[in-house]
Enzyme design. Structure first.
Site, PDB file in Angstrom:
ATOM      1  N   SER A  28       0.833  -1.191   0.000  1.00 22.46           N
ATOM      2  CA  SER A  28       0.000   0.000   0.000  1.00 22.46           C
ATOM      3  C   SER A  28       0.875   1.251   0.000  1.00 22.46           C
ATOM      4  CB  SER A  28      -0.936  -0.065   1.206  1.00 22.46           C
ATOM      5  OG  SER A  28      -2.002   0.805   1.073  1.00 22.46           O
ATOM      6  N   ASP A  67      -8.637  -3.851  -6.573  1.00 24.12           N
ATOM      7  CA  ASP A  67      -8.163  -3.274  -5.312  1.00 24.12           C
ATOM      8  C   ASP A  67      -8.908  -1.973  -5.051  1.00 24.12           C
ATOM      9  OD1 ASP A  67      -6.593  -1.853  -3.325  1.00 24.12           O
ATOM     10  OD2 ASP A  67      -4.947  -3.224  -3.784  1.00 24.12           O
ATOM     11  N   HIS A  84      -7.359  -5.727  -1.101  1.00 26.91           N
ATOM     12  CA  HIS A  84      -6.226  -4.811  -1.107  1.00 26.91           C
ATOM     13  C   HIS A  84      -4.939  -5.585  -0.924  1.00 26.91           C
ATOM     14  CE1 HIS A  84      -3.949  -1.228  -0.723  1.00 26.91           C
ATOM     15  NE2 HIS A  84      -3.872  -1.207   0.589  1.00 26.91           N
TER      16      HIS A  84
END
Length: 539
Positions: free
Chosen positions: A248, A480, A508
């Site tokens: 991320s 995502d 994610h």
């Protein structure tokens, strides 16, 4: 109230730092908070701004270590027992201001779990779960240090450092528990000028609290500075090159490291990638579309289940979205009781956060259906409140971790604010609501938070090429929610040695989420240096 961020998640609906979920109002922001501001908020103007930004590349630093930084690079860590079996902890010093390294330090918490063997030790593997603001040490101790593949843990010392301002590393604090409770329930879909003023006041109070707590540190928590801290740690650990897995926002941090130190970038895995070339407003708009994509996937699954509470008047994703939006509107008028010991009720803002949180992981969809059923059919908001609390990392005693504080501090320093006034948000609402009829309005208003930040931003949108670096693996998931797949394509295309690895699925990030194809490709890279073929796809 949402804050823009991204985070590493598990398939069970829990973040790998120990909290249960998260979401963001621009969350994604994953990586950043602001954006080159255009006055009218038109998508065309933002696209032009993004194109212009893409022409500027992050410049590499000189290979030679400046003499003033030598004491930091030559320091010795004193390892001690962490209180968690198998892990050791230490404190590392870094300059508060790299431009003035003799004028003060910041102390950074470091943890490691030594390679378990058998086999040849390959060095240190640094991990970061994202955020910004997520505790890398918490992630290491609660997941990576025990949950990464055994063969990886056998050959690498697993290492984490909480970035400056985060968790154990001189954490920034902005509001106390009761103040945060009020902040998180603030209405982010204002119906009139009065409610818009209340939202602005909430952003100002939050910003003032952060500024009062750490006026010096607040100027030095940028991603560039955190990446430079990682290079000091690499040297202190005795590694010639950095081996790293970032998820991320951690992909932005890792890519920034590669851009600054391409000759020292070793095996880097950037999972759930961000596009550093985008202005914040465009970043937030594209993330809004990402949440809509994830929600439509959830909606298609929900109507197939016998307990879906959102299919009363139709089973298309559009109708499911309309039903959810109507539920949010009802909460705006009349919050639901939630059985909370502190008397909190489920507001529209808190419910929206709970729903967005569940978009991070399809493993949380059943829990979301159950929570929505309780709220919509039984007037019980407890389930959605729990999801929202886990996103904000609200503790049982009513306190909060510093995740949201650090998140804003990094985001608002890395990029100029997405919007500078409520009028700019109103101008941009059509674009955001087109991107997501369900979440667009709230995510647009949430993008206003950095407008009132007490510290001027030091970063700008830029490309990262890292010319000369060895192959860097960039991982993207097609649905995502927080880091849209297009960002992974963009980052892999910018990096001179980028290798795009695609997971065709929901949720994610991809590594460690159940795809043997993804895991084997990354493990081969980490253990043998064999990067996957560019464009490889897994499901």
């Amino acid at each position: 109230m949402h804050t823009r961020r991204t985070h590493r998640r598990t398939r069970t609906g829990r973040t790998r730092t120990g909290a249960t979920l998260l979401a963001a109002a621009l969350l994604a922001t994953a990586c950043s908070a602001g954006g080159a501001s255009t006055s009218a908020g038109s998508a065309a103007a933002e696209a032009a701004g993004a194109t212009e930004a893409a022409k500027v590349s992050l410049a590499a630093l000189p290979q030679a270590t400046p003499p003033a930084l030598a004491p930091y690079y030559e320091q010795k860590l004193s390892w001690r027992d962490c209180g968690v079996p198998g892990f050791q902890c230490a404190t590392m010093k870094a300059p508060l201001d790299y431009a003035k390294p003799t004028e003060g330090d910041v102390r950074l918490a470091v943890a490691r779990k030594k390679a378990t063997g058998p086999g040849k030790r390959l060095g240190s593997l640094l991990v970061n779960p994202g955020g910004p603001g997520g505790s890398a040490i918490g992630y290491l101790q609660q997941y990576a240090g025990i949950g990464y593949p055994q063969e990886v843990r056998a050959q690498y010392d697993m290492v984490a450092v909480d970035p400056r301002g985060v968790a154990r590393s001189e954490p920034i604090e902005c509001l106390d528990g009761r103040e945060m409770d009020a902040y998180t329930r603030t209405d982010v879909t204002p119906d009139d000028e009065g409610e818009a003023d209340e939202l602005v006041d909430a952003y100002k109070e939050f910003a003032e609290g952060c500024g009062a707590d750490a006026p010096k540190l607040l100027r030095h928590v940028s991603t560039v500075e955190a990446a430079r801290d990682m290079d000091i740690l690499r040297a202190v650990l005795g590694d010639e090159k950095l081996t790293y897995v970032g998820a991320s926002y951690g992909t932005f941090l890792g890519a920034t490291y590669a851009g600054l130190f391409p000759d020292r970038a070793g095996r880097l895995v950037l999972d759930g990638a961000m596009d550093p070339s985008l202005p914040a407003r465009r970043l937030n708009l594209e993330q809004t579309a990402g949440f809509e994509t994830a929600f439509r996937s959830f909606a298609k699954d929900c109507v197939k289940q016998p307990d879906c509470p959102l299919d009363d008047q139709g089973t298309t994703p559009d109708q499911v979205g309309k039903n959810l939006k109507a539920f949010f509107d009802d909460l705006d008028a009349k919050p639901l009781p939630a059985g909370d010991a502190d008397g909190r009720k489920l507001t529209e803002s808190l419910a929206t956060t709970g729903v967005i949180a569940a978009m991070y992981d399809e493993g949380a969809w059943q829990r979301l259906r159950e929570s929505l059923t309780s709220a919509m059919k039984e007037n019980d908001g407890a389930g959605l409140l729990v999801l929202s609390d886990s996103y904000y990392e609200r503790e049982a005693d009513g306190g909060y971790s510093n995740l949201m504080f650090a998140n804003a501090a990094v985001n608002c320093l890395d990029l100029p604010a997405a919007f500078s006034s409520p009028d700019e948000v109103r101008d941009a609402l059509p674009d955001f609501e087109k991107a997501s009829p369900v979440f667009g309005e709230g995510l647009a208003w949430s993008s206003l938070n950095c407008a009132y930040w007490p510290v001027r931003p030091t970063g700008e949108p830029h490309r990262i090429e890292a010319a000369g670096a060895t192959p860097i693996v960039v991982v993207g998931t097609t649905r995502d929610p927080a880091t849209p797949y297009r960002w992974a394509e963009a980052l892999a295309g910018q990096l001179s040695s980028g290798r795009l690895l695609t997971y065709e699925g929901d949720g994610h990030t991809a590594y460690g989420r159940g795809s043997a194809c993804i895991d084997s490709a990354i493990n081969a890279y980490l253990l043998r240096g064999t990067a996957p073929e560019d464009g490889k796809r897994c499901s």
